[in-house]
Design a protein around this motif. Structure first.
Motif, short mmCIF file in Angstrom:
data_model
loop_
_atom_site.label_atom_id
_atom_site.label_comp_id
_atom_site.label_asym_id
_atom_site.label_seq_id
_atom_site.Cartn_x
_atom_site.Cartn_y
_atom_site.Cartn_z
N PHE A 16 0.85 -1.17 0.00
CA PHE A 16 0.00 0.00 0.00
C PHE A 16 0.89 1.23 0.00
CE2 PHE A 16 -2.93 -3.15 1.01
CZ PHE A 16 -2.55 -3.80 2.16
N VAL A 17 1.94 1.16 -0.82
CA VAL A 17 2.92 2.24 -0.85
C VAL A 17 2.25 3.54 -1.18
CG1 VAL A 17 4.89 3.16 -2.09
CG2 VAL A 17 4.78 0.75 -1.53
N ALA A 18 2.69 4.57 -0.55
CA ALA A 18 2.07 5.83 -0.82
C ALA A 18 3.07 6.94 -0.94
CB ALA A 18 1.10 6.16 0.28
N HIS A 19 4.07 6.96 -0.10
CA HIS A 19 4.90 8.15 -0.14
C HIS A 19 5.96 8.01 -1.22
CE1 HIS A 19 8.36 6.52 2.25
NE2 HIS A 19 7.43 5.68 2.63
N LEU A 20 6.33 9.16 -1.77
CA LEU A 20 7.17 9.16 -2.95
C LEU A 20 8.64 9.20 -2.62
CD1 LEU A 20 5.15 11.86 -4.86
CD2 LEU A 20 4.94 9.40 -5.04
N ILE A 113 -0.39 11.96 3.73
CA ILE A 113 -0.80 11.65 2.36
C ILE A 113 -0.19 12.73 1.48
CG2 ILE A 113 -2.76 11.60 0.78
CD1 ILE A 113 -4.49 10.70 3.21
N LEU A 114 0.46 12.29 0.40
CA LEU A 114 1.02 13.27 -0.53
C LEU A 114 0.07 13.45 -1.70
CD1 LEU A 114 4.84 12.50 -0.82
CD2 LEU A 114 3.65 14.16 0.61
N LYS A 115 -0.21 14.69 -1.99
CA LYS A 115 -1.04 15.00 -3.16
C LYS A 115 -0.13 15.63 -4.20
CE LYS A 115 -4.94 17.95 -4.48
NZ LYS A 115 -5.89 18.97 -3.97
N LEU A 116 0.11 14.89 -5.27
CA LEU A 116 0.97 15.40 -6.34
C LEU A 116 0.11 16.25 -7.25
CD1 LEU A 116 3.86 15.29 -7.32
CD2 LEU A 116 3.28 13.28 -8.68
N ALA A 117 0.33 17.55 -7.17
CA ALA A 117 -0.62 18.48 -7.78
C ALA A 117 -0.17 19.05 -9.12
CB ALA A 117 -0.89 19.63 -6.81
N SER A 118 0.81 18.41 -9.74
CA SER A 118 1.28 18.92 -11.03
C SER A 118 0.16 18.95 -12.05
CB SER A 118 2.41 18.04 -11.56
OG SER A 118 3.45 18.03 -10.64
N PRO A 123 -5.38 15.08 -9.56
CA PRO A 123 -4.15 14.90 -8.79
C PRO A 123 -3.95 13.45 -8.33
CG PRO A 123 -5.83 15.96 -7.46
CD PRO A 123 -6.39 15.84 -8.84
N TYR A 124 -2.70 13.12 -8.11
CA TYR A 124 -2.34 11.81 -7.57
C TYR A 124 -2.27 11.92 -6.05
CZ TYR A 124 -0.93 9.72 -12.04
OH TYR A 124 -0.92 9.20 -13.29
N TYR A 125 -2.78 10.90 -5.37
CA TYR A 125 -2.66 10.84 -3.92
C TYR A 125 -1.84 9.61 -3.54
CZ TYR A 125 -6.50 14.20 -3.66
OH TYR A 125 -7.29 15.32 -3.79
N TYR A 126 -0.94 9.78 -2.61
CA TYR A 126 -0.14 8.66 -2.14
C TYR A 126 -0.28 8.54 -0.63
CZ TYR A 126 2.09 8.72 -6.74
OH TYR A 126 2.32 8.69 -8.09
N GLN A 127 -0.78 7.41 -0.21
CA GLN A 127 -0.92 7.15 1.22
C GLN A 127 0.42 6.81 1.83
OE1 GLN A 127 -4.90 5.12 2.99
NE2 GLN A 127 -3.33 3.75 2.29
N PRO A 128 0.61 7.08 3.11
CA PRO A 128 1.79 6.50 3.77
C PRO A 128 1.66 4.97 3.76
CG PRO A 128 0.35 7.56 5.38
CD PRO A 128 -0.20 7.89 4.03
N TYR A 129 2.79 4.29 3.67
CA TYR A 129 2.69 2.83 3.59
C TYR A 129 2.06 2.28 4.87
CZ TYR A 129 6.45 1.44 6.83
OH TYR A 129 7.19 1.19 7.95
N VAL A 130 1.44 1.14 4.74
CA VAL A 130 0.74 0.52 5.87
C VAL A 130 1.62 -0.53 6.54
CG1 VAL A 130 -1.33 -0.71 6.60
CG2 VAL A 130 -1.44 0.89 4.70
N ALA A 131 2.22 -1.38 5.69
CA ALA A 131 3.03 -2.47 6.24
C ALA A 131 4.01 -2.93 5.18
CB ALA A 131 2.13 -3.62 6.65
N ARG A 132 5.03 -3.63 5.63
CA ARG A 132 5.96 -4.20 4.67
C ARG A 132 6.58 -5.47 5.25
NH1 ARG A 132 9.76 0.54 5.97
NH2 ARG A 132 8.74 1.60 4.27
#
Ligand code: ZN
Length: 286
Positions: A16-20, A113-118, A123-132
């Motif tokens: 559930f990768v989210a951050h860039l 949560i990162l919102k890539l607003a280019s 826009p793209y949203y990236y959640q912080p990862y949940v587990a690995r």
């Protein structure tokens, strides 16, 4: 990318990768490493010895949260159902191997949560990862849980950035989710553990450090849900019933709070995805 970091990406899957930004290796930053190994899983009526129970409980609220979800997953995997049968296809001792796994809490994990607003219209949203965890690894391997991700949290701040490594700015809060479930619910926690277990058993493709990782992660979650959703739902229902029998007043309050939360969550989620187009969709994290 540093060689050490590249090696990490090869052997570890962050789900559930989210951050860039660069994902810190949990082996370098776990705040708490929990041994949950060596127990022998028995399916008889006798009490099941579990040497890790005390250890998990000693970690306070986080340990109890992990323990509860772990116990529900063990019940699913230890039973005869479609979900356990799916995992048994890869591992005959499916419950026992899950029981051997260790847990780490990454207290410094990404929290926004990162919102890539280019492309502001969509826009793209990236959640912080949940587990690995590791891919195709043995008994006693570790599942790391992000203390700031959807396993423990239901909401996160949204940081708007125009490009990678842009400091950006915080402009709102949004719900965190795991598949179809809102963050910090028992369903989300069970699903997270089952998803990670799919990597441990090499049943799901690697979804970190690869192109389209977030999209693959979403598909992996869908795969787990396809096989296990009825058991997740049934297990949570059973768990609530058990709680209501023991603590009727508390269960009533919890149910009311859950219903309120679900209503608010649905409303927020509808707003959240309203800007997504029908083609070339950004990676979802539900
Ligand atoms: Zn994954």
């Amino acid at each position: 990318m540093l060689p050490a970091l590249r090696r990490f990406f090869l052997i570890v899957t962050a789900c559930f990768v989210a951050h860039l930004f660069a994902i810190p290796a949990f082996t370098q930053a776990p705040a708490k490493l929990l041994a949950t190994t060596t127990g022998v899983f028995r399916t008889s009526n006798e009490a099941v010895a579990d040497p890790s129970l005390e250890e998990l409980n000693s970690l306070g609220a986080q340990g109890q949260t992990i323990q509860q979800a772990r116990a529900e997953v063990l019940l699913i995997l230890g039973g005869e159902n479609a979900c356990s049968a799916w995992y048994r296809g890869a591992e005959p001792d499916v419950a026992e191997k899950f029981r051997s796994l260790r847990f780490a809490v990454d207290s410094g994990g990404a929290s926004e949560i990162l919102k890539l607003a280019s492309w502001n219209d969509d826009p793209y949203y990236y959640q912080p990862y949940v587990a690995r965890t590791g891919q195709n690894v043995g008994r006693g391997s570790t599942i790391a849980l992000n203390a700031n991700g959807a396993f423990f949290k239901s909401v996160a701040a949204v940081r708007v950035v125009n490009k990678l490594k842009d400091p950006g700015f915080i402009n709102s809060n949004r719900p965190l989710v795991v598949g179809r479930y809102s963050g910090a619910t028992l369903q989300a926690r069970i699903l997270t553990m089952l998803h990670e277990y799919g990597h441990v058993l090499d049943m799901l493709p690697v979804d970190a450090g690869v192109p389209s990782g977030p999209l693959i992660s979403t598909r992996n979650t869908d795969t787990v849900l396809r096989h296990c959703m009825p058991q997740i739902q049934a297990q949570v229902k059973h768990s609530r019933k058990k709680t209501s029998e023991i603590f009727p007043a508390q269960a009533s309050l919890t149910l009311r709070a859950t219903l309120n939360h679900q209503g608010a969550f649905r409303q927020q989620r509808n707003q959240f995805f309203v800007s997504r187009g029908e083609s070339d969709l950004p990676p979802r994290f539900d």
